[in-house]
Scaffold this motif. Structure first.
Motif, PDB file in Angstrom:
ATOM      1  N   UNK A 148     -18.500   9.489 -31.836  1.00 45.94           N
ATOM      2  CA  UNK A 148     -17.451   9.447 -30.939  1.00 45.94           C
ATOM      3  C   UNK A 148     -16.231   8.493 -31.065  1.00 45.94           C
ATOM      4  N   UNK A 149     -16.739   7.280 -31.705  1.00 45.06           N
ATOM      5  CA  UNK A 149     -15.695   6.209 -31.888  1.00 45.06           C
ATOM      6  C   UNK A 149     -15.000   6.255 -32.946  1.00 45.06           C
ATOM      7  N   UNK A 150     -15.487   6.863 -33.911  1.00 41.23           N
ATOM      8  CA  UNK A 150     -14.343   6.922 -35.073  1.00 41.23           C
ATOM      9  C   UNK A 150     -12.970   7.536 -34.897  1.00 41.23           C
ATOM     10  N   UNK A 151     -12.206   6.759 -35.363  1.00 48.71           N
ATOM     11  CA  UNK A 151     -10.496   6.861 -35.089  1.00 48.71           C
ATOM     12  C   UNK A 151      -9.983   7.453 -35.965  1.00 48.71           C
ATOM     13  N   UNK A 152     -10.221   8.793 -36.472  1.00 50.28           N
ATOM     14  CA  UNK A 152      -9.395   9.330 -37.307  1.00 50.28           C
ATOM     15  C   UNK A 152      -8.790  10.720 -36.576  1.00 50.28           C
ATOM     16  N   UNK A 153      -7.621  10.946 -36.954  1.00 52.81           N
ATOM     17  CA  UNK A 153      -6.860  12.369 -36.299  1.00 52.81           C
ATOM     18  C   UNK A 153      -7.744  13.521 -36.605  1.00 52.81           C
ATOM     19  N   UNK A 154      -8.560  13.682 -37.258  1.00 52.59           N
ATOM     20  CA  UNK A 154      -9.526  15.066 -37.569  1.00 52.59           C
ATOM     21  C   UNK A 154     -10.623  14.734 -37.004  1.00 52.59           C
ATOM     22  N   UNK A 155     -11.285  13.572 -36.627  1.00 54.20           N
ATOM     23  CA  UNK A 155     -12.414  13.444 -35.658  1.00 54.20           C
ATOM     24  C   UNK A 155     -11.857  13.590 -34.271  1.00 54.20           C
ATOM     25  N   UNK A 156     -10.674  13.297 -34.130  1.00 52.53           N
ATOM     26  CA  UNK A 156     -10.398  13.232 -32.546  1.00 52.53           C
ATOM     27  C   UNK A 156     -10.121  15.024 -32.301  1.00 52.53           C
ATOM     28  N   UNK A 157      -9.635  15.432 -33.198  1.00 52.83           N
ATOM     29  CA  UNK A 157      -9.464  17.156 -33.119  1.00 52.83           C
ATOM     30  C   UNK A 157     -10.596  17.768 -32.950  1.00 52.83           C
ATOM     31  N   UNK A 158     -11.692  17.337 -33.771  1.00 52.86           N
ATOM     32  CA  UNK A 158     -13.057  18.136 -33.541  1.00 52.86           C
ATOM     33  C   UNK A 158     -13.887  17.864 -32.395  1.00 52.86           C
ATOM     34  N   UNK A 159     -13.499  16.789 -31.864  1.00 50.92           N
ATOM     35  CA  UNK A 159     -14.500  16.379 -30.692  1.00 50.92           C
ATOM     36  C   UNK A 159     -14.259  17.487 -29.707  1.00 50.92           C
ATOM     37  N   UNK A 160     -13.227  17.861 -29.202  1.00 53.51           N
ATOM     38  CA  UNK A 160     -13.058  18.913 -28.103  1.00 53.51           C
ATOM     39  C   UNK A 160     -13.075  18.224 -26.720  1.00 53.51           C
ATOM     40  N   UNK A 161     -12.590  18.881 -25.729  1.00 54.09           N
ATOM     41  CA  UNK A 161     -12.587  18.485 -24.532  1.00 54.09           C
ATOM     42  C   UNK A 161     -13.850  17.418 -24.150  1.00 54.09           C
ATOM     43  N   UNK A 162     -15.069  18.016 -24.148  1.00 56.79           N
ATOM     44  CA  UNK A 162     -16.230  17.383 -23.805  1.00 56.79           C
ATOM     45  C   UNK A 162     -16.435  16.024 -24.605  1.00 56.79           C
ATOM     46  N   UNK A 163     -16.535  16.009 -25.984  1.00 53.73           N
ATOM     47  CA  UNK A 163     -16.334  14.836 -26.764  1.00 53.73           C
ATOM     48  C   UNK A 163     -15.263  14.005 -26.505  1.00 53.73           C
ATOM     49  N   UNK A 164     -14.035  14.412 -25.986  1.00 48.53           N
ATOM     50  CA  UNK A 164     -13.045  13.478 -25.555  1.00 48.53           C
ATOM     51  C   UNK A 164     -13.581  12.601 -24.205  1.00 48.53           C
ATOM     52  N   UNK A 165     -14.084  13.465 -23.402  1.00 47.36           N
ATOM     53  CA  UNK A 165     -14.644  12.742 -22.066  1.00 47.36           C
ATOM     54  C   UNK A 165     -15.808  11.786 -22.520  1.00 47.36           C
ATOM     55  N   UNK A 166     -16.622  12.269 -23.353  1.00 50.23           N
ATOM     56  CA  UNK A 166     -17.784  11.390 -23.908  1.00 50.23           C
ATOM     57  C   UNK A 166     -17.366  10.100 -24.326  1.00 50.23           C
ATOM     58  N   UNK A 167     -16.084  10.127 -25.200  1.00 46.97           N
ATOM     59  CA  UNK A 167     -15.586   9.258 -26.047  1.00 46.97           C
ATOM     60  C   UNK A 167     -14.801   7.998 -24.712  1.00 46.97           C
ATOM     61  N   UNK A 168     -14.270   8.787 -23.934  1.00 45.89           N
ATOM     62  CA  UNK A 168     -13.545   7.916 -22.991  1.00 45.89           C
ATOM     63  C   UNK A 168     -14.544   7.123 -21.934  1.00 45.89           C
ATOM     64  N   UNK A 169     -15.490   7.636 -21.849  1.00 44.29           N
ATOM     65  CA  UNK A 169     -16.737   7.078 -21.020  1.00 44.29           C
ATOM     66  C   UNK A 169     -17.332   5.844 -21.967  1.00 44.29           C
ATOM     67  N   UNK A 170     -17.448   5.962 -23.194  1.00 46.97           N
ATOM     68  CA  UNK A 170     -18.068   5.154 -23.948  1.00 46.97           C
ATOM     69  C   UNK A 170     -17.083   4.054 -24.084  1.00 46.97           C
ATOM     70  N   UNK A 171     -15.970   4.375 -24.155  1.00 46.00           N
ATOM     71  CA  UNK A 171     -14.945   3.274 -24.387  1.00 46.00           C
ATOM     72  C   UNK A 171     -14.643   2.200 -23.262  1.00 46.00           C
TER      73      UNK A 171
END
Length: 132
Positions: free
Chosen positions: A83-106
């Motif tokens: 979740x924390x990898x900071x590449x544009x392709x990883x951000x794109x593949x996370x989707x809305x749920x992965x984005x929310x999990x990433x934000x919670x983690x950060x």
């Protein structure tokens, strides 16, 4: 939670509620050997319901996740690293749920401290680190 920069997915809506890694239903043809008659068919992604442990959150999270993302997660070193990898392709593949999990983690103090240490190792000054 800030809005997901790429928006919800409209073609394969169930991927908004899990870690699907840009996978969706694919379409193609079955072609007969003799008459070469084409019949439409489709391939669905290999979606699994798994409980994945987050070290930073100190709990298991039940997710709908594709086998491909699970393999990538193992290679990266776990859910947190994925979740924390900071590449544009990883951000794109996370989707809305992965984005929310990433934000919670950060928002966790140990993750904030780790990100600050990484920024300092890159040579950024303290004012820029505090601003970000």
């Amino acid at each position: 939670i800030p809005p997901y920069p790429h928006g919800d997915r409209h073609l394969f809506k169930q991927s908004n509620k899990g870690l699907y890694g840009e996978q969706r239903i694919q379409f193609g043809n079955n072609v007969s050997k003799d008459t070469e008659t084409k019949t439409r068919r489709y391939w669905k992604p290999n979606v699994l319901s798994k409980s994945v442990y987050s070290i930073a959150l100190k709990k298991k999270i039940k997710l709908r996740i594709t086998a491909n993302v699970l393999k990538t997660m193992d290679r990266e070193g776990g859910l947190d690293e994925y979740l924390l990898k900071d590449s544009p392709t990883r951000i794109r593949e996370l989707g809305p749920l992965g984005w929310a999990l990433r934000w919670t983690l950060m928002q966790k103090p140990d993750i904030i401290q780790r990100l600050r240490a990484e920024a300092a190792a890159l040579g950024l000054d303290q004012a820029t680190i505090d601003e970000q």
